[in-house]
Design an enzyme around this catalytic site. Structure first.
Site, PDB file in Angstrom:
ATOM      1  N   ASP A 282       8.077  -3.456   3.188  1.00 34.79           N
ATOM      2  CA  ASP A 282       6.967  -2.736   3.754  1.00 34.79           C
ATOM      3  C   ASP A 282       5.851  -3.808   4.119  1.00 34.79           C
ATOM      4  OD1 ASP A 282       4.655  -1.184   3.782  1.00 34.79           O
ATOM      5  OD2 ASP A 282       4.742  -0.775   1.586  1.00 34.79           O
TER       6      ASP A 282
ATOM      7  N   LYS B 167      -5.668  -1.816   4.345  1.00 36.06           N
ATOM      8  CA  LYS B 167      -5.097  -0.415   4.187  1.00 36.06           C
ATOM      9  C   LYS B 167      -5.225   0.054   2.809  1.00 36.06           C
ATOM     10  CE  LYS B 167      -1.516   0.485   2.254  1.00 36.06           C
ATOM     11  NZ  LYS B 167      -0.016   0.614   2.989  1.00 36.06           N
TER      12      LYS B 167
ATOM     13  N   ASP C 117      -2.697  -1.390  -4.412  1.00 34.62           N
ATOM     14  CA  ASP C 117      -2.037  -1.374  -2.847  1.00 34.62           C
ATOM     15  C   ASP C 117      -3.114  -1.328  -1.872  1.00 34.62           C
ATOM     16  OD1 ASP C 117      -0.166  -1.468  -0.981  1.00 34.62           O
ATOM     17  OD2 ASP C 117       0.217   1.029  -1.550  1.00 34.62           O
TER      18      ASP C 117
ATOM     19  N   GLU D 213       2.934  -0.287   9.504  1.00 33.80           N
ATOM     20  CA  GLU D 213       2.200   1.274   9.514  1.00 33.80           C
ATOM     21  C   GLU D 213       0.926   1.065  10.633  1.00 33.80           C
ATOM     22  OE1 GLU D 213       1.945   1.330   5.462  1.00 33.80           O
ATOM     23  OE2 GLU D 213      -0.349   0.803   5.559  1.00 33.80           O
TER      24      GLU D 213
ATOM     25  N   ASN E  50      -3.390   2.916  -0.216  1.00 29.72           N
ATOM     26  CA  ASN E  50      -2.070   3.293  -0.392  1.00 29.72           C
ATOM     27  C   ASN E  50      -2.244   4.653   0.067  1.00 29.72           C
ATOM     28  OD1 ASN E  50      -0.652   5.521  -2.284  1.00 29.72           O
ATOM     29  ND2 ASN E  50       0.582   3.512  -1.908  1.00 29.72           N
ATOM     30  N   SER E  51      -1.321   5.301   0.843  1.00 27.48           N
ATOM     31  CA  SER E  51      -1.287   6.768   1.646  1.00 27.48           C
ATOM     32  C   SER E  51      -1.705   7.951   0.467  1.00 27.48           C
ATOM     33  CB  SER E  51      -0.290   7.123   2.311  1.00 27.48           C
ATOM     34  OG  SER E  51       0.355   5.776   3.249  1.00 27.48           O
TER      35      SER E  51
ATOM     36  N   ARG F 231       5.744   2.784  11.500  1.00 28.53           N
ATOM     37  CA  ARG F 231       5.613   3.902  10.440  1.00 28.53           C
ATOM     38  C   ARG F 231       4.047   4.735  11.006  1.00 28.53           C
ATOM     39  NH1 ARG F 231       4.273   3.020   4.025  1.00 28.53           N
ATOM     40  NH2 ARG F 231       2.463   4.135   3.835  1.00 28.53           N
TER      41      ARG F 231
ATOM     42  N   HIS G 211       5.497   9.601   7.746  1.00 32.40           N
ATOM     43  CA  HIS G 211       4.981   9.719   6.139  1.00 32.40           C
ATOM     44  C   HIS G 211       4.111  10.910   5.928  1.00 32.40           C
ATOM     45  CE1 HIS G 211       4.879   8.145   2.474  1.00 32.40           C
ATOM     46  NE2 HIS G 211       3.784   7.336   2.212  1.00 32.40           N
TER      47      HIS G 211
ATOM     48  N   SER H 255       8.682  -2.385  -1.633  1.00 32.74           N
ATOM     49  CA  SER H 255       7.441  -1.824  -1.442  1.00 32.74           C
ATOM     50  C   SER H 255       6.205  -2.437  -1.767  1.00 32.74           C
ATOM     51  CB  SER H 255       8.030  -0.853  -2.731  1.00 32.74           C
ATOM     52  OG  SER H 255       6.518  -0.115  -2.955  1.00 32.74           O
ATOM     53  N   GLY H 256       5.319  -2.261  -0.892  1.00 29.47           N
ATOM     54  CA  GLY H 256       4.001  -2.739  -1.160  1.00 29.47           C
ATOM     55  C   GLY H 256       3.325  -2.390  -2.309  1.00 29.47           C
ATOM     56  N   LEU H 257       3.244  -0.916  -2.539  1.00 37.01           N
ATOM     57  CA  LEU H 257       2.632  -0.647  -3.794  1.00 37.01           C
ATOM     58  C   LEU H 257       3.114  -1.150  -5.176  1.00 37.01           C
ATOM     59  CD1 LEU H 257       1.192   1.565  -5.291  1.00 37.01           C
ATOM     60  CD2 LEU H 257       3.090   3.066  -5.177  1.00 37.01           C
TER      61      LEU H 257
ATOM     62  N   ASP I 217       2.798  -2.996   5.494  1.00 38.95           N
ATOM     63  CA  ASP I 217       1.702  -2.595   5.515  1.00 38.95           C
ATOM     64  C   ASP I 217       1.289  -2.286   7.065  1.00 38.95           C
ATOM     65  OD1 ASP I 217       1.520  -2.136   2.983  1.00 38.95           O
ATOM     66  OD2 ASP I 217       0.309  -3.813   2.525  1.00 38.95           O
TER      67      ASP I 217
HETATM   68  C1  SPV Z   1       5.143   1.594  -0.694  1.00 33.06           C
HETATM   69  O1  SPV Z   1       6.146   1.827  -1.007  1.00 33.06           O
HETATM   70  O2  SPV Z   1       4.382   0.812  -0.684  1.00 33.06           O
HETATM   71  C2  SPV Z   1       4.721   2.480   0.376  1.00 33.06           C
HETATM   72  C3  SPV Z   1       5.316   3.986   0.335  1.00 33.06           C
HETATM   73  O3  SPV Z   1       4.404   2.490   1.558  1.00 33.06           O
HETATM   74  S1  SPV Z   1       3.928   4.797  -0.169  1.00 33.06           S
HETATM   75  O4  SPV Z   1       3.636   4.140  -1.392  1.00 33.06           O
HETATM   76  O5  SPV Z   1       4.416   6.173  -0.167  1.00 33.06           O
HETATM   77  O6  SPV Z   1       2.716   4.844   0.741  1.00 33.06           O
HETATM   78 MG    MG Z   2       3.296   0.764   1.109  1.00 32.95          MG
END
Ligand code: SPV
Ligand code: MG
Length: 312
Positions: A100, A135, A73, A129, A137-138, A172, A203, A61-63, A102
């Protein structure tokens, strides 16, 4: 599958030629009719623990990786820091790792470089994505500009041309996050399929699964669908099976569990100036030694360091 075997420790992994993990990820995400699950990992420890829990694959996971490095993130961690983190995740588990990626850290050229490096470090797949660099975080704020469709398709095609089938390529779609609506999401899914994606990650930041379920209904599994139920966490997984979803990513739960546990323990030790009462609530040292096969080290010492000593 033993997930932290002494042979991994002793021999490492031949990343550039061993496609076993890519095949395993492809089987989970693209071939299996059963619902698959990928568990978040952000370092060697979380990867080892997820493997022991029984998961068949990991989500780098990027986050969570950013968080573990002390970054946001928001592409604050560099692509090379991501690649290094992935190497640790790959190295302490035998599970396939979907990374991930990104938006690929730039344009097609950055994305294909990232994919090449991830393949070299033993990743099994990359999720790209359709966001713009840098980017965010979503789930943070409302500013999530979408990449131009054609430009993003160029990123996907460049990755596909670079790593071919040596990485599973997950495209994504952030159209629902960016409030561009379902038609835009479906149009992008078609374009990303044309560009060579192996699966679509749709997502959503909605607290209900309705959005992703109507996407799945309209999309009709033209490519397998991957989801991230972080915000719509109340939906039971039978709903996803019914909708023909391929893969669920539990995207950040080890990291958030660690944050809660570390905060609790630090607070108590600070307040009590004592670690006696905390002992039953933390992992015994023996657990740590077992998790990382310290017995393999002892055996290796007997073989290599003291080969001529009598064993007792
Ligand atoms: C991550 O885990 O970094 C993701 C999922 O991209 S989210 O944080 O939900 O965007
Ligand atoms: Mg991410």
């Amino acid at each position: 599958m033993q997930d932290h075997s002494p042979s991994v420790l002793a021999h490492g992994n031949n990343h550039s030629v061993d496609l076993t993990r890519t095949d395993a990820l492809r089987a989970e995400v693209c071939s299996s009719s059963a619902l698959s699950f990928l568990m978040e990992a952000h370092d060697g420890l979380s990867a080892a623990i997820a493997g022991r829990a029984g998961f068949k694959g990991l989500w780098a996971s990027g986050l969570s990786i950013a968080c573990s490095l002390g970054y946001r993130d928001a592409n604050e961690a560099s692509w090379s820091q991501l690649v290094d983190a992935v190497e640790r995740i790959v190295g302490s588990s035998q599970l396939p790792v979907l990374v991930d990626g990104d938006g690929g850290f730039g344009n097609f050229n950055n994305a294909r470089l990232l994919a090449r490096k991830l393949r070299e470090r033993g990743a099994a797949g990359i999720a790209l994505e359709d966001s713009c660099f840098p980017k965010l975080n979503s789930f943070v704020g409302n500013r999530h500009p979408l990449a131009d469709i054609d430009e993003f398709c160029g990123r996907l095609r460049a990755v596909k041309d670079t790593v071919a089938n040596e990485l599973v390529l997950v495209a994504r779609i952030e159209a629902l996050i960016a409030a561009h609506g379902m038609n835009e999401a479906i149009a992008r899914a078609h374009a990303y399929r044309e560009a060579g994606a192996d699966a679509i990650l749709i997502h959503s930041r909605s607290s209900s699964a309705d959005e992703i379920l109507s996407f799945a209904d309209a999309w009709q599994n033209r490519l397998p669908v991957v989801i991230v139920p972080t915000k719509y966490y109340r939906t039971p997984t039978c709903e996803y099976r019914r909708a023909g979803i391929s893969t669920v990513i539990w995207a950040n739960h080890s990291m958030r569990a660690a944050v809660a546990a570390m905060r609790r323990v630090c607070g108590r030790i600070f307040a009590e100036e004592n670690v006696a009462t905390i002992e039953p609530d933390i992992a015994p040292l023996e657990d740590i030694f077992e998790l990382f096969s310290y017995d393999e080290l002892a055996e290796a010492e007997a073989r290599y360091l003291y080969p001529n000593k009598l064993q007792h």
